[in-house]
Design a protein around this motif. Structure first.
Motif, PDB file in Angstrom:
ATOM      1  N   ASP A 155       0.756  -4.612 -12.060  1.00 42.36           N
ATOM      2  CA  ASP A 155       2.001  -4.488 -11.293  1.00 42.36           C
ATOM      3  C   ASP A 155       1.904  -3.427 -10.202  1.00 42.36           C
ATOM      4  OD1 ASP A 155       3.607  -6.405 -12.770  1.00 42.36           O
ATOM      5  OD2 ASP A 155       3.499  -4.978 -14.430  1.00 42.36           O
TER       6      ASP A 155
ATOM      7  N   MET B 152      -6.400  -3.922  -5.432  1.00 46.42           N
ATOM      8  CA  MET B 152      -5.709  -5.186  -5.144  1.00 46.42           C
ATOM      9  C   MET B 152      -6.197  -6.345  -6.006  1.00 46.42           C
ATOM     10  SD  MET B 152      -3.420  -4.619  -2.813  1.00 46.42           S
ATOM     11  CE  MET B 152      -3.057  -6.282  -2.226  1.00 46.42           C
TER      12      MET B 152
ATOM     13  N   LYS C 112      -3.622  -8.422  -7.697  1.00 43.70           N
ATOM     14  CA  LYS C 112      -2.506  -8.805  -6.816  1.00 43.70           C
ATOM     15  C   LYS C 112      -1.206  -8.117  -7.235  1.00 43.70           C
ATOM     16  CE  LYS C 112      -4.793 -13.189  -5.935  1.00 43.70           C
ATOM     17  NZ  LYS C 112      -4.764 -14.666  -6.025  1.00 43.70           N
TER      18      LYS C 112
ATOM     19  N   ARG D 103       2.352  -5.926  -7.292  1.00 50.41           N
ATOM     20  CA  ARG D 103       3.556  -5.986  -6.459  1.00 50.41           C
ATOM     21  C   ARG D 103       3.735  -4.714  -5.637  1.00 50.41           C
ATOM     22  NH1 ARG D 103       8.068  -7.232 -10.648  1.00 50.41           N
ATOM     23  NH2 ARG D 103       6.655  -6.065 -12.006  1.00 50.41           N
TER      24      ARG D 103
ATOM     25  N   LEU E  71       1.425  -1.292  -4.139  1.00 47.81           N
ATOM     26  CA  LEU E  71       0.146  -0.602  -3.964  1.00 47.81           C
ATOM     27  C   LEU E  71       0.414   0.830  -3.535  1.00 47.81           C
ATOM     28  CD1 LEU E  71      -3.005  -0.859  -3.840  1.00 47.81           C
ATOM     29  CD2 LEU E  71      -2.724  -1.197  -1.372  1.00 47.81           C
TER      30      LEU E  71
ATOM     31  N   THR F 164      -1.881  -6.966   1.832  1.00 45.41           N
ATOM     32  CA  THR F 164      -0.529  -6.778   1.310  1.00 45.41           C
ATOM     33  C   THR F 164       0.458  -7.755   1.953  1.00 45.41           C
ATOM     34  OG1 THR F 164      -0.189  -4.967   2.903  1.00 45.41           O
ATOM     35  CG2 THR F 164      -0.886  -4.368   0.679  1.00 45.41           C
TER      36      THR F 164
ATOM     37  N   THR G  56       2.952  -7.689  -0.982  1.00 54.13           N
ATOM     38  CA  THR G  56       2.892  -6.435  -1.747  1.00 54.13           C
ATOM     39  C   THR G  56       3.587  -5.299  -0.997  1.00 54.13           C
ATOM     40  OG1 THR G  56       0.768  -7.116  -2.669  1.00 54.13           O
ATOM     41  CG2 THR G  56       1.317  -4.782  -2.840  1.00 54.13           C
TER      42      THR G  56
END
Length: 550
Positions: free
Chosen positions: A94, A172, A175, A177, A179, A204, A209
């Motif tokens: 996450d 990353m 993936k 949500r 970063l 992103t 993201t």
């Protein structure tokens, strides 16, 4: 969760660190939101609490740290109530992290592909049968060329920019949500920095993201973030749209940050000493210019041992350093600028060419003549954390060169050390402390004092402010300018930061692939660059197109 609700909501966050003297309040009452797909930057000097806030969000506070109060809501769930097992699931899946130092955050004894695979397997993003294919895909998405080959290499075989891409790949891989990018490009030159940030933006944006960018670079914050949060001493002092905050700051601290930010349009720190004339690569006679250092046709070749042609790290470089002035060498990593500086310091020997100091050929110096030269040409290194002996007190660090060269009596050396502490604006009470007890800026002042201990004529500054935040950087650059005026010092200033070079230099030499592509007065380089490579370097400065750096 309603569509309008933020992805991340931080409310009244306080973080304490337990010490023998009681709790230290590192973060106190921080509030902010990040919407889905939004990039938000936190700016502030070292110790402002920006990285501590980020580490609290991802549950990776340093030893002794704890969330004292407040909430961290991710999609409405309070992360402060999660146990370590649950947070391990959140981390990577996450919330991804791109940390600051790629060398210390990658396992030096594990291949890059193995480190990416660990993340993918831990969060069920790959199986044992397809993990290698997923590793290659992940590295390719992070912009690493020839990813299949790179996956089999170790971190030491990567450049700084490639290591940072590997960390982006890990951050990353699942993936996430959100970063968190904690100073992801602070050690990289401007063109690599732009490439890395563009890659983060692409990844992103494609995944939707959100990004929390931690930085001390105001230009970078303005260019990359929709909103900026300014932190000072653990508190948020101002936040809002990036352009509004940085073009019309309201809080006195934000105003000081903006004022201290180096700019390519800034006035030279020593305008009264500036001479607007071109520094020719092979120009007027040295005697006419009173050059303290003259470098001619300098070349350094490293054999590649069966890999084809030998590597020419420095290729036929000629330049001069006028007495009492500053010559900067700029260029990307691998351009040859540091190799040139090390040959001047006689740390490495040139393959061919000459380096003359006060008319003497440095390459031929031996014995007493070499010892005398080393007293007259002193270095200031990039990293104030690793360039000081952690086992020595500050007094011993500064006194060491005086002792080694048998300068004066013990009483005279002690007086000299105290005078140097005054010169670099450090209290003499710090003399009994150790480097670990000082901030980065204070350590760099100690390194400057040590370099000046033997009263040198030339100081080689190798990225002396790149590890420092903008306010401390401004103080150190001003100090270098003041010391140059007082002692008539000549500087060779190595840097990848063109805005810093604009402030400190009289002349600029631009290097690319070991060669000197342009050399001129600082004014001419920044107002009328002739070489396409120089123009590309200038265009890569964060915030340049926003007008924040000129």
């Amino acid at each position: 969760m309603s569509p309008a609700a933020p992805l991340l909501s931080v409310r009244d966050l306080a973080v304490d660190f337990a010490t023998i003297d009681g709790p230290v309040h590192a973060v106190d009452g921080v509030d902010f939101d990040i919407a889905a797909g939004e990039t938000v930057a936190i700016v502030g000097e070292s110790g402002s609490g920006k990285s501590t806030t980020a580490m609290a969000i991802i549950g990776l506070l340093a030893s002794g740290g704890s969330v004292a109060r407040g909430s961290i809501l991710l999609d409405g769930e309070d992360l402060t109530r999660f146990g370590e097992g649950r947070m391990r699931e959140v981390r990577g899946r996450d919330i991804g992290l791109v940390p600051q130092d790629p060398m210390s955050n990658l396992n030096p004894v594990a291949k890059i592909g193995t480190q990416v695979a660990e993340t993918l397997l831990a969060h069920g993003m790959a199986t044992r049968s397809d993990v290698q294919d997923k590793v290659v895909q992940t590295l390719e998405a992070a912009g690493l060329p020839d990813a299949a080959t790179r996956a089999k290499q170790y971190p030491h075989e990567f450049s700084g920019g490639m290591r940072q891409r590997a960390l982006i790949a890990i951050g990353m891989a699942c993936k996430p949500r959100l970063l968190i990018a904690d100073e992801p490009t602070s050690a990289l030159d401007v063109t690599v920095q732009r490439t890395i940030l563009d890659q983060i933006d692409r990844m992103t944006t494609e995944l939707g993201t959100s990004v929390l960018l931690i930085t001390h670079d105001l230009g970078l914050a303005a260019e990359r973030a929709a909103r900026v949060i300014v932190m000072h001493r653990g508190r948020v002092v101002e936040q809002g749209p990036a352009r509004q905050i940085l073009e019309a700051p309201q809080h006195p601290y934000t105003k000081s940050l903006v004022a201290a930010a180096p700019s390519v349009a800034a006035v030279r720190l020593r305008p009264e000493a500036f001479r607007a004339r071109t520094l020719e690569v092979a120009g007027e006679p040295a005697a006419a210019r009173d050059d303290v250092v003259v470098i001619e046709n300098l070349t350094k070749v490293y054999p590649t041992r069966g890999r084809g042609e030998d590597f020419r790290a420095v290729d036929d470089v000629s330049l001069s350093i006028p007495r009492g002035e500053t010559v900067a060498i700029v260029g990307e990593s691998g351009s040859g600028k540091t190799t040139t500086a090390r040959m001047l310091l006689k740390v490495i020997e040139p393959t061919s060419g000459t380096i003359r100091y006060e008319g003497q050929d440095v390459t031929t110096l031996k014995g007493a003549a070499l010892k005398d030269f080393r007293q007259k040409v002193q270095p200031i290194f990039q990293d104030p954390y690793s360039s000081l002996n952690p086992m020595f007190t500050i007094e011993r660090i500064i006194e060491e060169p005086l002792t080694f060269y048998k300068r004066g009596s013990a009483k005279e050396r002690s007086a000299r050390v105290r005078k140097l502490m005054d010169d670099v604006a450090l209290p003499q009470a710090m003399l009994r402390r150790y480097p670990s007890e000082l901030s980065g800026g204070q350590r760099q002042r100690v390194a400057i004092a040590r370099a000046l201990a033997l009263s040198p004529e030339v100081v080689v500054c190798d990225e002396p402010v790149s590890a420092l935040d903008v306010l401390v950087q401004d103080q150190i650059l001003t100090l270098l300018g003041d010391l140059q005026r007082e002692y008539g010092l000549s500087y060779l200033f190595i840097s990848h930061d063109l805005a810093v070079v604009r402030l400190i230099s009289d002349f600029v030499c631009v290097m690319k692939d070991g060669r000197l592509v342009e050399a001129a007065s600082s004014e001419e380089i920044f107002t009328n660059p002739r070489d396409p490579y120089t123009r590309r370097l200038l265009a890569s400065i964060p915030g340049n197109e926003l007008g924040l750096t000129g």
